[in-house]
Design a protein around this motif. Structure first.
Motif, PDB file in Angstrom:
ATOM      1  N   ILE A  50     -17.269  74.523  -9.848  1.00 32.24           N
ATOM      2  CA  ILE A  50     -18.409  73.420 -10.248  1.00 32.24           C
ATOM      3  C   ILE A  50     -18.443  73.460 -11.881  1.00 32.24           C
ATOM      4  O   ILE A  50     -18.334  74.268 -12.417  1.00 32.24           O
ATOM      5  CB  ILE A  50     -19.700  74.131 -10.041  1.00 32.24           C
ATOM      6  N   PRO A  51     -18.326  72.142 -12.267  1.00 34.30           N
ATOM      7  CA  PRO A  51     -18.046  71.921 -13.671  1.00 34.30           C
ATOM      8  C   PRO A  51     -19.529  72.331 -14.461  1.00 34.30           C
ATOM      9  O   PRO A  51     -20.658  71.935 -13.942  1.00 34.30           O
ATOM     10  CB  PRO A  51     -17.902  70.357 -13.841  1.00 34.30           C
ATOM     11  N   GLY A  52     -19.449  72.610 -15.427  1.00 28.97           N
ATOM     12  CA  GLY A  52     -20.659  73.500 -16.161  1.00 28.97           C
ATOM     13  C   GLY A  52     -21.078  72.586 -17.087  1.00 28.97           C
ATOM     14  O   GLY A  52     -20.756  71.494 -17.217  1.00 28.97           O
ATOM     15  N   PHE A  53     -22.374  72.918 -17.812  1.00 32.18           N
ATOM     16  CA  PHE A  53     -23.019  72.295 -18.637  1.00 32.18           C
ATOM     17  C   PHE A  53     -22.714  72.633 -20.163  1.00 32.18           C
ATOM     18  O   PHE A  53     -23.158  72.159 -21.223  1.00 32.18           O
ATOM     19  CB  PHE A  53     -24.338  72.356 -18.588  1.00 32.18           C
ATOM     20  N   GLU A  54     -22.047  73.686 -20.349  1.00 34.70           N
ATOM     21  CA  GLU A  54     -21.906  74.329 -21.639  1.00 34.70           C
ATOM     22  C   GLU A  54     -20.249  74.708 -21.717  1.00 34.70           C
ATOM     23  O   GLU A  54     -19.350  74.502 -20.474  1.00 34.70           O
ATOM     24  CB  GLU A  54     -22.501  75.693 -21.926  1.00 34.70           C
ATOM     25  N   GLY A  55     -19.749  74.876 -22.790  1.00 32.13           N
ATOM     26  CA  GLY A  55     -18.336  75.331 -22.835  1.00 32.13           C
ATOM     27  C   GLY A  55     -17.348  74.072 -22.762  1.00 32.13           C
ATOM     28  O   GLY A  55     -17.650  73.101 -22.923  1.00 32.13           O
ATOM     29  N   ARG A 104     -14.677  71.221 -21.808  1.00 33.25           N
ATOM     30  CA  ARG A 104     -14.663  70.142 -20.760  1.00 33.25           C
ATOM     31  C   ARG A 104     -13.275  69.685 -20.710  1.00 33.25           C
ATOM     32  O   ARG A 104     -12.725  69.802 -21.536  1.00 33.25           O
ATOM     33  CB  ARG A 104     -15.652  69.080 -20.888  1.00 33.25           C
TER      34      ARG A 104
END
Lengths: 339, 328, 335
Positions: free
Chosen positions: A260-265, A267
């Motif tokens: 799952i691609p995250g919302f932080e960190g 990209r």
């Protein structure tokens, strides 16, 4: 440990297809405590909806058969009940919410009538009483000006509103267990947030237990007390929500969370992927069902299917990696079927 | 438990390869297409297969009428009129003019089948074309065609037929054309309905995004997807056309002497109904059998195309019974 | 800086509402209402918003799969909506689309090789043999087993079908691809495979993407810049990272906070929007978001805000953007 409302043991469900019997779920065991939420997480075809249909025994209407196991609801085994007996439990003590709210409502009745009918069916209320209570229920699920809305037809309401109505119908009988099969998948995120909040509120207010079926790890993290992860018809890992997210153990769970691609960190980098595809249910590999896709596969995995191995407090995974940690448990009887 | 083992074994799907391997590519073999799957189901339907065999026999007889028929169907032999079946060489006897009934039936099948199939083919072609254009483009094109169809349907077909026959004479070609022209409307409506549905499919938009022209989309993409119901409709139409031809000929508006069809035979027989009722029974039976056969074939195709098979339900019941015996 | 490949200027797309016996037009569904945006060569522009916000319609108008009511779309310097049908069909070589539904977007009666080979058949003069060779090449590029090219789409899984759709889209080596919810219908584990594939192809072929999606985390991962739409209007455009870290428009903030994050320890402070999205046939006056906005003031219901740059690389259509002097203050929210 709190009192168990529903306990499913070794539930195996089969479907008849053109080419013979296919097992859709394989020795599923799970339990829901009073007033708690269990999330059944898995990808499409993992058997999570079949599990919920089996608990409601709706599977009998879909060419399916429960082959093995027990479904213990308040001391009664639902597997042994006749359909006529189940009717008094279904929609009464156990209610269900589906993915598509529009098709769950009858387009030719007003929403008020539909809720009232459900009340009269299960509680023998008079017409007036039922109507009044229907409006109260609409108010409870957060529909503004319920007196007006009750006289409207489903197509005059938005998707989110309809899902609230469906929840109101499900709650009409004051169920002890609410089965919600992807209740927010068809809704937009801002509406999803409203519905999830509503379910959480109702759970706290009414003490209803919830079996929530979802493919969304985010929804599960938010709603669940316990989580069961399904893969190709079996629960491969289960435990408390904190355990599953802080210490995911089964390589499938780990892979799922990492993809799952995250919302932080960072990209834009390459996402983690689980190689290959989910095997067809009629064509499972020998040994562990995840072994052809597993990055940690060992010889043993290709030969013997692991049973539940304890990896933490109330935390079990079906994976040979943890054999030394916990008590090694070979999968239950009937293994030779896979040979 | 042993039942279960046996039942668990078959696979639902072949395993998918995990990733493309860089091995040399074998020439890719064609899997059974949709037609082959339909045939598999069709061939297991006893009614449809009987219908097919019967129809094939009639078609062969019609084609080889000269070889099959023992007599000239038009040869009058007053000496041997109204013979009983089996008298001499006359298998089914003779009629009031001494013509061999069997030979007449054989030659009649030529006309009847010819009319049936030609009408169906022309009507289906015309109907599909108009229905497809109407359904795909919609708008004023659709309005015009649909109103045209409304008009066609409200015209009395019999009246038109009499009119045409009166003006142009009673040739078979006119009969075929007039029957086709009055029966394409059903197909057109069916195809239009299909197209209204299909044109909303995303692959149509995908084709448009690729740069496929409207005609390419209609003929290459959509007609292929609508072909199943069209074919079912066409088969049923053959039966309808045979009946129409018989009806018209019976009224004396269709095929004319010395040509013969089952309808004409029926028509002639009415005067002699009391003397020789079998004169009416034979051609009537032929019409009945052929139309039934064609309808069975049509139904068979439709069932074969229907994913909800009755067969699997039967199998489920059987399997449930075995299952309860095994003791769970 | 790379040049602009796509320029969308003041595009409007209205769907007329017919009523009555005479089929009179009684109103318009304003699916896209005065939207402008630019996409630079080689970048991925993410377009997010809830259902009915007009993002898919905008994508189709850009490719002229639907005509625009007003405005112009320039791709590679040519006005797509001014082309003749013949020129347009020719130009489709350069612009392609990948659809959401891996089941509906492939003709069920076409073999896979025909699906992928169709654009080649139309736009090139390749022989059947050359097309077959190219199909094999394309299938390898998207990670499909080329020996299965003589099969029908229904024999493939959802993820594999999406790969077939991608192979068809890249067959003619286009410059610009609209990916309309291209991964939304896929399972998480398959989704990550397809995202990786799209990013790989972008690198190899120098593709420019308009990536339309409602999955905000996916958009964050893949996009260089992001546009947020609400009821037919573009409410915010900005560089991905800063937009996700500090949303300026209250709607963007609400959208971002509404998404359940896969970690139970982070209980987020969520802005729960009240009510539903209003009908695009009858949008609210002034700012279209004011009926649901927790920060709405009187001005918002009267004056429509224009999309303007308030910070470098950040545009927003809001009278009181969050975190800007004189704007809305998140900390004043009760929840």
């Amino acid at each position: 440990m709190a009192e168990k409302l529903l306990e499913v043991r070794n539930l195996t469900t089969g479907f008849l297809t053109e080419k013979g019997l296919v097992k859709a779920t394989d020795r599923i065991s799970l339990a829901i405590e009073k007033g708690k939420t269990l999330c059944l997480v898995g990808e499409s075809g993992s058997g999570k909806s079949v599990t919920s249909m089996s608990i409601m025994r709706l599977i009998d209407y879909a060419n399916g058969v429960i082959l093995e196991g027990s479904i213990n609801f308040k001391g009664e085994d639902l597997v042994k009940k006749k359909q006529e007996e189940l009717r008094s439990i279904r929609g009464n003590k156990i209610s269900m919410i589906f993915q598509d709210p529009m098709s769950a409502l009858n387009p030719v009745f007003t929403v008020g009538e539909q809720i009232a009918e459900s009340l009269r069916l299960h509680q023998n209320k008079s017409k007036d009483e039922a109507w009044k209570e229907a409006i109260e229920l609409l108010r409870m699920v957060g529909i503004p000006s319920p007196e007006i809305r009750a006289k409207q037809y489903p197509n005059q309401l938005s998707g989110g509103m309809c899902q609230r109505v469906v929840i109101a119908i499900a709650l009409a009988s004051k169920p002890e267990l609410l089965i919600a099969d992807e209740p927010t998948t068809a809704l937009d995120v801002t509406v999803q947030a409203q519905i999830l909040d509503l379910l959480q509120d109702l759970k706290e207010k009414l003490g209803t237990s919830i079996l929530l079926i979802t493919h969304d790890m985010g929804v599960a993290a938010e709603m669940a007390d316990h989580i069961a992860v399904m893969y190709a018809g079996a629960i491969v890992e289960q435990g408390t929500v904190e355990e599953i997210f802080s210490n995911p153990s089964h390589p499938y769970t780990v892979g799922l969370l990492q993809s799952i691609p995250g919302f932080e960190g960072e990209r834009g980098g390459e996402l983690y992927t689980i190689k290959g595809t989910i095997p067809a249910l009629g064509n499972l590999p020998q040994g562990c069902r995840f072994n052809p896709r597993c990055p940690h596969v060992m010889d043993k995995c290709r030969q013997v299917e692991p049973g539940d191995i304890q990896v933490g407090d109330e935390h079990y995974a079906k994976c040979w990696l943890f054999e030394e940690n916990g008590k090694a448990a070979v999968a239950g009887k009937g293994d030779n079927i896979h040979g | 438990m042993s039942d279960m083992n046996a039942a668990t074994a078959p696979n639902v799907q072949p395993a998918e390869p995990m990733a493309p391997e860089n091995a040399p590519l074998p020439p890719s073999k064609k899997p059974p297409g949709p037609w082959k799957l339909v045939w598999q189901k069709f061939s297991h339907n006893p009614y449809a297969m009987t219908g097919l065999v019967v129809l094939l026999i009639f078609v062969l007889v019609a084609i080889f009428a000269k070889q099959v028929a023992p007599f000239d169907p038009a040869k009058v032999d007053m000496m041997n009129s109204n013979l009983k079946p089996g008298s001499g060489k006359h298998l089914l006897g003779t009629d009031e003019l001494g013509r061999d009934i069997f030979s007449r039936l054989v030659y009649s099948s030529r006309i009847s089948l010819m009319v049936g199939f030609s009408v169906a083919i022309i009507a289906v072609f015309l109907g599909s074309l108009i229905g497809a254009i109407s359904g795909y483009f919609g708008g004023w094109v659709d309005t015009i065609f649909m109103r045209l169809i409304d008009v066609m349907i409200s015209l009395p077909g019999l009246f038109i037929n009499i009119l045409v026959m009166a003006i142009f004479g009673t040739k078979m070609i006119y009969l075929i054309l007039i029957l086709a022209l009055t029966s394409w409307t059903g197909v057109a409506r069916l195809v239009r309905g299909q197209f209204l549905q299909l044109r909303e499919m995303q692959y149509v938009e995908a084709a448009r995004a690729t740069g496929v022209s409207s005609w390419g989309i209609i003929f290459r993409h959509l007609l292929r997807n609508a072909s199943f119901p069209i074919i079912v409709n066409a088969t049923l139409m053959v039966g309808g056309a045979i009946l129409s031809e018989s009806g018209l000929s019976y009224l004396g508006l269709g095929i004319q002497m010395p040509q013969t069809s089952w309808g004409i035979m029926l028509s002639n027989s009415q005067e002699f109904m009391l003397i020789n009722p079998m004169l009416a029974v034979y051609p009537g039976l032929c019409i009945l059998i052929v139309v039934l056969a064609v309808n069975f074939i049509g139904d068979g195709i439709r069932d074969a195309l229907d994913p909800r098979q009755k067969k699997s339900r039967r199998r489920l019941a059987k399997w449930r019974k075995n299952f309860s015996k095994s003791g769970i | 800086m790379a040049k602009n490949l796509v320029e969308v200027n003041n595009v409007k797309k209205y769907f007329p509402i017919h009523k009555g016996l005479l089929n009179r037009v009684v109103g318009n569904v304003k699916a896209v209402d005065d939207v402008s945006l630019t996409i630079r060569e080689g970048e991925t522009f993410g377009l997010v918003g809830e259902s009915g916000c007009g993002k898919s319609t905008l994508g189709r108008v850009i490719l002229r799969l639907q005509s625009a009511t007003e405005g112009s779309v320039k791709i590679n310097g040519r006005d797509v909506h001014a082309l003749s049908n013949r020129e347009l069909n020719k130009m489709r070589e350069e612009m392609q689309i990948i659809f959401q539904d891996p089941f509906g977007s492939l003709n069920p009666r076409f073999l896979v090789k025909d699906v992928i080979g169709e654009p080649l058949k139309i736009h090139t003069k390749m022989s059947a043999k050359e097309i077959d060779a190219r199909v094999v090449e394309l299938m390898e590029m998207v990670g499909l087993d080329p020996t299965r090219r003589n099969r029908y789409p229904h024999e493939f899984s959802g993820g594999q079908r999406q790969r077939i759709g991608i192979a068809r889209a890249i067959a003619l080596k286009p410059k610009f691809i609209v990916a309309d919810e291209a991964v939304s219908a896929l399972d998480v584990s398959v989704q990550s495979q397809v995202i990786n594939l799209l990013m790989k192809l972008q690198k190899e072929m120098g593709l420019t993407f308009l990536f339309i999606a409602h999955g905000l985390n996916v958009v964050r991962h893949i996009s260089d810049r992001v546009g947020v739409m609400y009821l037919g209007k573009m409410v915010e455009v900005g560089e991905t990272e800063s937009l996700y870290a500090e949303p300026l428009h209250p709607y963007t903030a609400a959208l971002l906070s509404a998404i359940p994050k896969p970690s139970p320890t982070k209980k987020r402070s969520r802005i729960v929007l009240q009510g539903d999205v209003p009908s695009p046939a009858n949008p609210p006056s002034g700012c279209r978001f004011h009926t649901r906005c927790p920060f709405a003031q009187e001005k918002c219901s009267q004056v429509e805000p224009k999309l303007q740059e308030v910070k470098p690389g950040r545009e927003v259509a809001c009278h009181f953007p969050i975190g800007v002097e004189g704007g809305s203050d998140m900390s004043k929210l009760n929840r």
